[in-house]
Design an enzyme around this catalytic site. Structure first.
Site, PDB file in Angstrom:
ATOM      1  N   SER A 109       0.811  -1.224   0.000  1.00 18.89           N
ATOM      2  CA  SER A 109       0.000   0.000   0.000  1.00 18.89           C
ATOM      3  C   SER A 109       0.843   1.273   0.000  1.00 18.89           C
ATOM      4  CB  SER A 109      -0.910   0.024   1.229  1.00 18.89           C
ATOM      5  OG  SER A 109      -1.828  -1.021   1.156  1.00 18.89           O
ATOM      6  N   PHE A 289     -10.215   9.444  16.227  1.00 20.70           N
ATOM      7  CA  PHE A 289     -11.278   8.761  16.958  1.00 20.70           C
ATOM      8  C   PHE A 289     -10.855   7.463  17.627  1.00 20.70           C
ATOM      9  CE2 PHE A 289     -13.134  11.382  13.597  1.00 20.70           C
ATOM     10  CZ  PHE A 289     -13.864  12.259  14.377  1.00 20.70           C
ATOM     11  N   GLU A 290      -9.654   6.991  17.329  1.00 21.78           N
ATOM     12  CA  GLU A 290      -9.150   5.768  17.964  1.00 21.78           C
ATOM     13  C   GLU A 290      -7.637   5.905  18.155  1.00 21.78           C
ATOM     14  OE1 GLU A 290     -10.583   2.956  19.168  1.00 21.78           O
ATOM     15  OE2 GLU A 290     -12.583   3.716  18.713  1.00 21.78           O
ATOM     16  N   ASP A 305     -17.595   6.762  17.748  1.00 20.03           N
ATOM     17  CA  ASP A 305     -16.930   6.799  16.441  1.00 20.03           C
ATOM     18  C   ASP A 305     -17.900   7.105  15.301  1.00 20.03           C
ATOM     19  OD1 ASP A 305     -14.643   6.063  17.771  1.00 20.03           O
ATOM     20  OD2 ASP A 305     -14.799   3.938  17.244  1.00 20.03           O
ATOM     21  N   ASP A 336      -8.860  -3.864   3.368  1.00 12.08           N
ATOM     22  CA  ASP A 336      -7.578  -4.572   3.366  1.00 12.08           C
ATOM     23  C   ASP A 336      -7.361  -5.386   4.644  1.00 12.08           C
ATOM     24  OD1 ASP A 336      -4.805  -4.822   2.180  1.00 12.08           O
ATOM     25  OD2 ASP A 336      -4.298  -3.845   4.078  1.00 12.08           O
ATOM     26  N   ASP A 377      -5.651   0.375  -4.287  1.00 17.22           N
ATOM     27  CA  ASP A 377      -4.200   0.340  -4.428  1.00 17.22           C
ATOM     28  C   ASP A 377      -3.739  -0.999  -4.994  1.00 17.22           C
ATOM     29  OD1 ASP A 377      -5.091  -0.823  -2.077  1.00 17.22           O
ATOM     30  OD2 ASP A 377      -3.635   0.181  -0.779  1.00 17.22           O
ATOM     31  N   HIS A 378      -4.413  -2.077  -4.568  1.00 14.55           N
ATOM     32  CA  HIS A 378      -4.032  -3.431  -4.988  1.00 14.55           C
ATOM     33  C   HIS A 378      -5.192  -4.352  -4.669  1.00 14.55           C
ATOM     34  CE1 HIS A 378      -3.742  -4.331  -0.773  1.00 14.55           C
ATOM     35  NE2 HIS A 378      -3.008  -3.241  -0.619  1.00 14.55           N
TER      36      HIS A 378
END
Ligand SMILES: *[C@@H]1O[C@H](CO)[C@@H](O)[C@H](O)[C@H]1NC(C)=O
Ligand SMILES: *[C@@H]1O[C@H](CO)[C@@H](O)[C@H](O)[C@H]1NC(C)=O
Ligand SMILES: *[C@@H]1O[C@H](CO)[C@@H](O)[C@H](O)[C@H]1NC(C)=O
Ligand SMILES: *[C@@H]1O[C@H](CO)[C@@H](O)[C@H](O)[C@H]1NC(C)=O
Ligand SMILES: *[C@@H]1O[C@H](CO)[C@@H](O)[C@H](O)[C@H]1NC(C)=O
Length: 524
Positions: A109, A289-290, A305, A336, A377-378
């Site tokens: 990525s 948020f995390e 969230d 992913d 991306d992939h």
């Protein structure tokens, strides 16, 4: 009697496999003719200047994932699923993207993010640097930095934003603002001392130092912003979420201090605070948020969230205030992660959520002045098959048993990954397993703790000004060149008229009198 019932039931099922309207050839002819009509309209190219650019990046969203997400979304609406349309399916232009990294056939990525954001292919594991940089070797970085379309947009006076479901210093977003020989250098805590000595900076720090005044940043990643051992605001007792920074910096304070004093800069760490903001009065927004990545959409805490769709909505509202337009990068980053864990259901619900965000962005903008590009991306070694009948539940079984081990199998399978399972010397019998569970790991051919990326091309969906330039099989690094050309930013702007309107869409009104004159001359 039992057998007869079974036959009757099976026949009833088969009969209802095909929707009644689909048995009429006119249904398919009308549908195709309507599609044809729409396709013919595309001969009028949209050559407007793209005031706004929105890029949606589905991390790991290969074509098999798109198709499965489409079926899932349809089935969530009580349809059979195959016939339904994702928001991205409605885009008029589709192309293929060749995803390989300069040093990898099956890419990661980081190298790919450098390609579709900076316009230059790069090595695996590196972000915002050319292929002259060797992964994890800090001393190869200097002089090999490449800039991204986010920077080009900022330099042109546009507002810019980053929204992701991963940590904001993860591979995808980081190529928009950072230059790093290693994607894993999230904070200085993750860097070898020698890299720090050679002057390389961690990615979290680069987020706040490299491009001044990114208007909107939302995602996860709190722990990389605070001094080592600072307890997290939301998970006070969890050691793994404590601050990581060795340099003792509080990057949230630094972010705030760097903002112009007459501007309103707001940091929020939960959804209720986000929704309490008056966005008309917010100039800069940082939402973390995390402590690391955000939760999967299926596991999300709706109080603390926001969803990806909600973040996109907020981002566009803030960015739209700039009369010169905006660039927004949106990452559905955990498609992913679901796949890596072999958890297809998590991955597909992430993809459906990103699609909802695409719909929301479409509602808030117009293709007259906004270029929207959706891509990945992939891919992943994720597949579904097994001659499933129409409308088969996407997480269901294939309608047959293996003719070798005589056991059933799910339609969804992985080429490799953690779902590989042998029980008593044989492939696990899934009949007694809850394979529709959110955390079920689909079977794979080869055992691996983490399922891998796939190497085949991914799709590019585009709508808006100059979307037709995405039309064939392209190298991935071509994408930002198109986005920049369409919006008259970056290196190639010779086609853009200077002046207030700087529109290439305007030649018609100028040409009309000229053409009429010529025609008149011809006639008389
Ligand atoms: C760069 O650093 C690597 C270790 O990361 C070292 O092996 C190499 O010799 C260094 N190269 C130069 C030119 O300093
Ligand atoms: C980390 O913080 C906790 C509580 O805030 C404290 O008890 C502990 O001693 C600290 N550890 C280190 C290594 O500073
Ligand atoms: C959200 O953050 C604000 C500000 O820190 C805090 O007052 C509030 O209690 C938080 N809300 C939730 C639901 O955590
Ligand atoms: C977009 O607008 C349409 C029509 O108002 C609405 O039905 C749809 O739910 C909206 N989409 C999203 C994602 O909000
Ligand atoms: C698989 O399990 C089901 C029920 O749990 C059982 O009926 C079936 O015989 C098993 N198949 C094989 C080949 O062991």
């Amino acid at each position: 009697m039992k057998a007869l019932l079974l036959v009757l039931l099976t026949e009833a099922c088969l009969a209802s496999l095909v929707p009644e309207k689909e048995k009429d050839p006119r249904y398919w002819r009308n549908q195709a003719q309507q599609t044809l009509k729409n396709a013919l309209k595309l001969q009028q190219l949209n050559t407007n200047v793209a005031k706004n650019i929105i890029m949606f990046l589905g991390d790991g969203m290969g074509i098999s994932t798109v198709t499965a997400a489409r079926i899932l979304k349809g089935q969530m609406q009580n349809k059979k699923g195959e016939e339904s349309l994702l928001e991205m399916d409605k885009f008029p232009y589709v192309a293929l993207s060749k995803t390989y990294n300069t040093d990898a056939q099956v890419p990661d990525s980081a190298g790919t993010a450098t390609a579709y954001l900076c316009g230059v292919k790069a090595n695996e594991g590196t972000v915002g640097v050319s292929a002259a940089v060797t992964r994890a070797q800090c001393n190869t970085t200097a002089g090999n930095e490449v800039t991204s379309i986010l920077r080009w947009a900022k330099d042109a006076g546009k507002s810019v934003g980053i929204v992701t479901t991963t940590r904001v210093n993860h591979a995808t977003p980081s190529a928009a603002y950072a230059h790093s020989a290693n994607r894993d250098w999230y904070s200085d805590n993750e860097m070898p001392p020698e890299a720090i000595q050679h002057g390389c900076k961690d990615i979290a720090q680069q987020l706040f130092y490299n491009i001044p005044n990114i208007e909107v940043i939302m995602g996860g990643g709190r722990k990389y912003m605070f001094p080592k051992n600072t307890s997290d605001v939301e998970y006070q007792n969890e050691d793994r979420y404590r601050g990581t920074r060795l340099d003792g910096k509080n990057l949230i304070d630094i972010w705030r201090e760097k903002k112009p004093k007459d501007k309103n800069a707001r940091y929020v760490w939960n959804r209720s605070e986000l929704f309490s903001l008056n966005l008309n009065e917010v100039d800069f927004l940082l939402g973390l948020f995390e402590p690391i990545d955000m939760m999967y959409e299926l596991d999300r805490n709706h109080q603390t969230d926001p969803s990806l769709t909600e973040m996109v909505q907020v981002a566009i509202k803030i960015l739209q205030k700039n009369p010169r337009g905006f660039f927004l990068l949106v990452e559905g980053g955990r498609i992913d992660h679901g796949h890596h864990e072999g958890k297809a259901k998590q991955a597909l619900f992430e993809a459906v959520e990103m699609d909802r965000a695409i719909g929301e962005a479409g509602n808030m903008t117009s293709p007259e002045d906004t270029l929207t590009v959706v891509t990945a991306d992939h891919s992943h070694v994720f597949t579904f098959g097994g001659y499933t009948p129409r409308g088969n539940p996407i997480f269901g079984l294939a309608p047959m048993h293996s003719d070798v081990d005589k056991m059933p199998f799910t339609s969804i399978l992985y080429g490799n990954g953690p779902g590989y399972k042998i029980v008593a010397g044989e492939r696990e019998n899934v009949s007694a397993v809850d394979y529709a569970h959110a955390d079920y790991r689909a079977q794979s051919a080869v055992p691996l703790r983490q399922e891998t990326h796939g190497g085949e091309d991914v799709a590019i969906f585009a709508k808006g000004p100059m979307a037709h330039l995405l039309h064939g099989v392209h190298e991935q690094n071509y994408i930002p060149h198109v986005m920049a050309y369409a919006s008259c930013i970056g290196h190639n702007t010779d086609h853009c008229q200077s002046g207030a309107s700087h529109s290439t869409a305007e030649p018609l009104p100028f040409l009309f009198p000229l053409i009429s004159l010529l025609l008149l001359q011809f006639v008389f």
